[in-house]
Design a protein around this motif. Sequence first.
Motif, PDB file in Angstrom:
ATOM      1  N   VAL A 132     -16.621  47.757 -67.307  1.00 15.84           N
ATOM      2  CA  VAL A 132     -16.495  48.945 -67.557  1.00 15.84           C
ATOM      3  C   VAL A 132     -15.451  49.582 -66.523  1.00 15.84           C
ATOM      4  O   VAL A 132     -15.684  49.368 -65.422  1.00 15.84           O
ATOM      5  N   ALA A 133     -14.412  50.147 -67.080  1.00 15.53           N
ATOM      6  CA  ALA A 133     -13.472  50.736 -66.176  1.00 15.53           C
ATOM      7  C   ALA A 133     -13.865  52.288 -66.049  1.00 15.53           C
ATOM      8  O   ALA A 133     -14.449  52.864 -66.875  1.00 15.53           O
ATOM      9  N   ILE A 193      -7.187  43.052 -70.279  1.00 15.53           N
ATOM     10  CA  ILE A 193      -8.330  42.319 -70.995  1.00 15.53           C
ATOM     11  C   ILE A 193      -8.734  43.154 -72.141  1.00 15.53           C
ATOM     12  O   ILE A 193      -7.914  44.341 -72.452  1.00 15.53           O
ATOM     13  N   ASN A 194      -9.376  42.857 -73.075  1.00  9.30           N
ATOM     14  CA  ASN A 194      -9.802  43.328 -74.438  1.00  9.30           C
ATOM     15  C   ASN A 194     -11.286  43.596 -74.440  1.00  9.30           C
ATOM     16  O   ASN A 194     -11.853  43.888 -75.644  1.00  9.30           O
ATOM     17  N   ASN A 195     -12.132  43.434 -73.390  1.00 11.08           N
ATOM     18  CA  ASN A 195     -13.586  43.510 -73.534  1.00 11.08           C
ATOM     19  C   ASN A 195     -13.956  44.680 -72.826  1.00 11.08           C
ATOM     20  O   ASN A 195     -15.175  44.685 -72.133  1.00 11.08           O
ATOM     21  N   ALA A 196     -13.346  45.903 -72.735  1.00  6.01           N
ATOM     22  CA  ALA A 196     -13.618  46.781 -71.506  1.00  6.01           C
ATOM     23  C   ALA A 196     -13.958  48.289 -72.504  1.00  6.01           C
ATOM     24  O   ALA A 196     -13.349  48.416 -73.602  1.00  6.01           O
ATOM     25  N   VAL A 197     -14.716  49.074 -71.754  1.00  7.55           N
ATOM     26  CA  VAL A 197     -14.978  50.210 -72.373  1.00  7.55           C
ATOM     27  C   VAL A 197     -14.763  51.290 -71.031  1.00  7.55           C
ATOM     28  O   VAL A 197     -14.792  50.902 -69.927  1.00  7.55           O
ATOM     29  N   ILE A 198     -14.595  52.398 -71.249  1.00 15.21           N
ATOM     30  CA  ILE A 198     -14.442  53.481 -70.283  1.00 15.21           C
ATOM     31  C   ILE A 198     -15.685  54.478 -70.181  1.00 15.21           C
ATOM     32  O   ILE A 198     -15.891  55.104 -71.066  1.00 15.21           O
TER      33      ILE A 198
END
Length: 357
Positions: free
Chosen positions: A150-151, A162-167
């Motif tokens: 979680v960014a 990375i490609n496993n992130a949500v905001i």
Amino acid sequence: MKLLYIVPNIKNAGGVARVLSIKANYFIEHFGYEVHILSQNEKDNLPFYDFSSKIVFHNMILEGNAFHFLNSYKKQLNQKIAAIKPDVILVADNGLKAFILPMIVKEKNPIVLEIHSSKFIEGQSLKPNIFSKLKYRFKDFGARKYTKVVALSPENLKNWHINNAVIIPNPTWIKTENTAVLKNKRVIAVARNSYEKGLDRILLIWEKVTQKHPEWTLDIYTDEVDSLNNIVIDLGLTSTINIFSFVKNIEEKYLESSILVMTSRFEAFPMVLIEAMSLGLPSVSYDCPSGPRSILTDNENGFLIPDGNLDLFAEKLSFLIENEELRIKFGSASKEKMKEYQLDPVMKQWKTLLENF
């Protein structure tokens, strides 16, 4: 649902502790979750912020050399997870051990990393070298091992490969309709006295500003009053700078001020900006990597200064001191901007994330 937060410490007055108190309390009061918090080497004293009495606190004692420390960390971590049996594990840790964690946890729980600092955070001034480049690559590698990262903002996420992130942004905890009147000749800064937070930089800026505006004062709320006071004395600024310990009623201190200043070297999503802007304060901040630019828009709700440009920072701060109408304009725009970070909508995003693993 049962959540386990893993953090270095939770009982201090830092921004992460503030955010976790808000979120953990909300999880319990509004969603009926069970929340456990596991910290490290903390005494039995009470937390600085108010946590629900329903939260279960756990502590790990970690010491010794690096090998012993990590071995103990792995062993105690897995023991706690096995005993608590959480549905989801959430990690709020900036240290390198956080990027090892997904590889040493035995249980197959969903694990979420919350990024509360810049990827490039350092404890001291360092020139880029092979070690630092390898460290940043390792952070990317470790982050990719998490179920989700979680960014806090698109700017924050840009630094990560990375490609496993949500905001999901941090929410504002301030609900009051009060607004600072912006007439008091007072500037405020709120930060730990660490290299990351750069309070040494605001002292040098204020040394220039006070020459033009000796009737204004700078109030700094921090964790190391004595050491900072000694620097203020050496600079001969005791008549215009006041150093205070962190206080729980920081909202009142914002309302008594007219400008917020922030001179951090690294930030992810500074809660100080969120808090001050929620109460209608205009801000002047360095454009450090990478949090302030996510919140502060230059010449709209404050001034965003190229990182390290001391003279321009002093110039813009002086300009804001001299222009009450501009302070009011920026303050109004700040309060409007904070509607994006209201607590209920942000926490609904968390509920959706956690209940869809």
